[in-house]
Design an enzyme around this catalytic site. Structure first.
Site, PDB file in Angstrom:
ATOM      1  N   HIS A 347       0.811  -1.217   0.000  1.00  0.00           N
ATOM      2  CA  HIS A 347       0.000   0.000   0.000  1.00  0.00           C
ATOM      3  C   HIS A 347       0.848   1.273   0.000  1.00  0.00           C
ATOM      4  CE1 HIS A 347      -3.680   2.053   0.095  1.00  0.00           C
ATOM      5  NE2 HIS A 347      -4.344   1.290   0.932  1.00  0.00           N
ATOM      6  N   LYS A 430     -32.713   8.857  -7.320  1.00  0.00           N
ATOM      7  CA  LYS A 430     -31.948  10.110  -7.261  1.00  0.00           C
ATOM      8  C   LYS A 430     -31.082  10.197  -5.997  1.00  0.00           C
ATOM      9  CE  LYS A 430     -34.655  12.870 -10.441  1.00  0.00           C
ATOM     10  NZ  LYS A 430     -34.819  11.706 -11.265  1.00  0.00           N
ATOM     11  N   SER A 432     -27.221   8.962  -4.176  1.00  0.00           N
ATOM     12  CA  SER A 432     -25.847   8.523  -4.472  1.00  0.00           C
ATOM     13  C   SER A 432     -25.687   7.066  -4.006  1.00  0.00           C
ATOM     14  CB  SER A 432     -24.864   9.432  -3.734  1.00  0.00           C
ATOM     15  OG  SER A 432     -23.706   8.711  -3.371  1.00  0.00           O
ATOM     16  N   PRO A 433     -25.333   6.145  -4.922  1.00  0.00           N
ATOM     17  CA  PRO A 433     -25.175   4.742  -4.520  1.00  0.00           C
ATOM     18  C   PRO A 433     -24.148   4.555  -3.408  1.00  0.00           C
ATOM     19  CG  PRO A 433     -25.211   4.937  -6.912  1.00  0.00           C
ATOM     20  CD  PRO A 433     -25.163   6.325  -6.377  1.00  0.00           C
ATOM     21  N   TYR A 456     -14.990   5.661   8.716  1.00  0.00           N
ATOM     22  CA  TYR A 456     -14.518   6.481   7.613  1.00  0.00           C
ATOM     23  C   TYR A 456     -14.578   5.715   6.311  1.00  0.00           C
ATOM     24  CZ  TYR A 456     -10.043   4.079   6.998  1.00  0.00           C
ATOM     25  OH  TYR A 456      -9.079   3.156   6.723  1.00  0.00           O
ATOM     26  N   SER A 460     -10.300   9.130  -2.930  1.00  0.00           N
ATOM     27  CA  SER A 460      -9.120   9.389  -3.732  1.00  0.00           C
ATOM     28  C   SER A 460      -8.843  10.889  -3.780  1.00  0.00           C
ATOM     29  CB  SER A 460      -9.329   8.864  -5.155  1.00  0.00           C
ATOM     30  OG  SER A 460      -8.210   9.215  -5.930  1.00  0.00           O
TER      31      SER A 460
END
Ligand code: COA
Length: 629
Positions: A347, A430, A432-433, A456, A460
């Site tokens: 990572h 309408k 947000s997925p 959390y 990105s």
């Protein structure tokens, strides 16, 4: 799955993170990427007062009333004109002027290199590619050869800077991570690790390391004219490796890379004192990447995505494939004997979005029919890497086997393929997925624990120069109001729906703020770190117990949706953390949840089942309320 380490987040004297980043910076001082990269904005330091206000509001659902009052008092003190807040903010702004990305430099060191826990499961994450269709050793070899050819193809695009620039919401993303992805390695250090990158030196590596039966081999992957070798050529080389005799009394050297970093650092120094060992370790570290041709996995893992995920994350334990790895390498490509295929990723070097693009590229390339002609050039034999193992290192290998087996035994990881609906359904309302799923995770948690926790979602930050990851604080007053109301029989469905919609809006707003650089978590911790660097008495706001509560995340979540059916996963980085990775398609959502069995309060099977119910109940609320409207 981004790694948040609130306990050791503050470090005196951050210094320069590593040679790796330097090398990459140099590598961009030519070509068209430089102009592109220069055009990306610097991450701003957010306004102090706004961060503090948003921090206080993030605390509301997490801490008690009197704790919040105390924190508010401390915050007022901090924000006084000419006070500590102003001074630290100015210092941070000065620093931001002299670095490409003040948050990335800080994060790389504290979140990855200073961590002393093992890389395996605790830090490295993985991808599973779709199940491959082969059943025997030759099939496994061919699949591996195709995969490596696709990796070399990707490498060529990185090297000639022809890898298309990626976009998020119509805006270009920083491509820096790709420059470091291959030919790099993490070197253990007693106090802190370092990263080395070999890709840009005048004698950049032209070989990969192949792990088979926990033995390591180097294979040249370029012909003398500089062209990458073909699938057929690579097949010949891999067959040679698979037919090579198994060493008697062979030691599982690779398992050493699963040790805690301080312990590995100590034994690393000892190991490389022997010239032959030094040469072998150097060959691995310098190689472009690892290719792990795995043997069987424990039958108890079954044959599903769960088995693939565990294989990619840790390899099943010392008797299975955990020693058929070098976890310090940035990218390990793994092919299981039953058709599993995927990656283990360091990572510190690369995040989810960039490695997902690589995984998607490989998956798509492997599906294409092979166009290359048969091999023409006779290739040198693969070189087996030798190790001289002294009795003391032999003992440490035994210890490492035991600690690795404990980790494998302790990790509980489950996959839920939720096929009742996906992105299309949620968008049709309408909503947000991503925010919808975040609320479902919080509802599931609340249903089990009857309280909210700090949680959390990774975001990105690649809209900024050298941007890596940000932290969206998913628990808000709005999300708390929603989860508390949902099972309350006194509440009307209309009100529940309103609360859901509001919670989703708040999450979406927080997401936008984060990816646009208006960050809370990173800013607060950078100010705390600045207080140490500036050597001023630690302001009360940073010793306040609320800070620990706010940033001691219990739910670590991340969305990684693949175009080609790849699945992303990670392990919990702290004893009490649940890790959740999820991916959308139009019609389903796949979750990979994990927790440590040794944490008695956690039960990932229960949480994942409760999550499924929560999603179905939320769907019912949407459907009922809209049909009755
Ligand atoms: N109505 C209808 N559609 C909506 C909507 C609404 N109210 N809100 C969002 N949508 C649509 C979006 O336009 C988008 O459409 P698309 O499928 O055509 O692209 C889609 O729904 C998805 O949007 P959303 O669910 O809100 O999420 P997102 O795509 O903006 O992703 C993050 C949010 C945080 C996951 C993303 O910004 C990110 O940072 N991803 C990377 C995370 C990461 O790096 N993880 C790895 C860590 S190692």
């Amino acid at each position: 799955m981004m790694r948040i380490f609130s306990r050791n987040i503050v470090k005196v004297g951050m210094g320069n993170p590593c040679g790796l980043v330097k090398s990459c910076r140099l590598s961009l001082v030519s070509g068209r990427y430089l102009n592109y990269w220069k055009g990306l904005p610097h991450l701003p330091v957010p306004p102090l007062r706004e961060t503090c206000e948003r921090y206080l509001s993030a605390l509301e659902p997490i801490v008690k009333e009197d704790e919040l009052k105390q924190t508010t008092r401390l915050m007022e003190e901090f924000l006084k004109e000419g006070g500590d807040g102003e001074k630290l903010q100015k210092s941070l702004e000065r620093k931001a002027c002299t670095t490409d990305n003040w948050l990335t430099d800080h994060g790389l060191q504290t979140q990855y290199l200073d961590r002393r826990e093992p890389l395996v499961v605790f830090s490295n994450f993985g991808f599973a590619l779709p199940q491959m269709d082969f059943r025997d050793k030759l099939g496994q070899i061919r699949c591996a050869a195709k995969l490596i050819t696709a990796v070399l193809d990707f490498k060529t695009m990185i090297d000639n800077e022809t890898l298309p620039v990626e976009y998020m919401r119509g805006e270009p993303l920083c491509m820096m991570q790709y420059c470091q992805a291959l030919s790099s390695c993490c070197i253990p250090g007693l106090k802190t690790d370092s990263l080395v990158f070999h890709g840009k030196s005048s004698n950049a590596p032209k070989h990969i390391t192949v792990a088979h039966n926990s033995q390591f081999f180097t294979v040249e992957v370029y012909n003398s004219d500089g062209t990458p070798i073909t699938v057929d050529q690579l097949c010949v080389q891999l067959e040679r490796i698979c037919n090579s005799p198994l060493e008697t009394n062979m030691e599982l050297v690779g398992i050493l890379t699963t040790l805690r970093r301080d312990s590995w650092a100590k034994w690393y120094d000892r190991l490389v004192q022997d010239p032959s060992n030094r040469e072998s370790v150097s060959a691995i570290e310098r190689s472009i990447c690892m290719l792990c041709l795995d043997g069987a996995m424990p039958q108890v893992y079954g044959k599903s995505g769960r088995c693939a995920a565990l294989q990619m994350l840790h390899g099943g334990g010392s008797q299975w494939n955990s020693a058929n790895r070098w976890f310090d390498k940035s990218l390990q490509f793994i092919i299981g004997e039953g058709g599993t295929c995927g990656l283990n990723i360091l990572h510190a070097v690369i995040d989810g979005t960039a490695s997902l693009a690589l995984a998607d590229h490989i998956t798509a390339s492997m599906k294409k029919p092979q166009m290359m002609p048969s091999p023409v050039e006779l290739l040198p034999m693969p070189q087996k890497l030798h190790f001289n193992i002294t009795p003391d290192i032999k003992n440490v290998i035994e210890e490492a086997k035991q600690s690795m087996d404990k980790i494998a035994e302790d990790l509980d990881l489950r996959v839920l393929v939720f096929s009742h609906f996906g992105k299309i359904f949620i968008k049709a309302y309408k909503l947000s997925p991503d925010a919808f799923v975040q609320m479902a995770i919080q509802l599931a948690y609340y249903r089990i624990y009857q309280q909210c926790c700090a949680s959390y979602e990774a975001a990105s930050m690649r809209l900024f120069r050298k941007g890596r990851l940000g932290v969206i604080m998913s628990t808000s007053s709005a999300s708390a109001a929603f989860v508390k109301s949902f099972d309350d029989p006194k509440k009307q469905s209309t009100e529940k729906l309103e609360l859901l919609e509001k919670a989703i809006k708040v999450h979406r707003w927080n997401t936008n703020m984060e990816i646009r650089g208006q960050i809370i978590y990173g800013h607060i911790l950078a100010l705390k770190n600045q207080a140490i660097e500036d050597d001023i008495p630690m302001p009360g706001i940073f010793t306040d117990p609320s800070l620990d509560k706010a940033f001691n995340f219990r739910l670590s979540t991340s969305q990684m949706s693949s175009k080609t059916g790849c699945l992303c996963f990670a392990g919990p980085d702290q004893p009490e953390v649940y890790d959740f990775c999820y991916s959308f398609t139009d019609d389903d959502i796949t979750f990979v949840g994990s927790a440590w069995k040794s944490c008695k309060e956690n039960n990932v099977i229960q949480l994942i089942q409760t999550l499924e119910d929560a999603l179905l109940d939320m769907r019912m609320l949407l459907e009922n309320e809209t049909s009755s409207a």
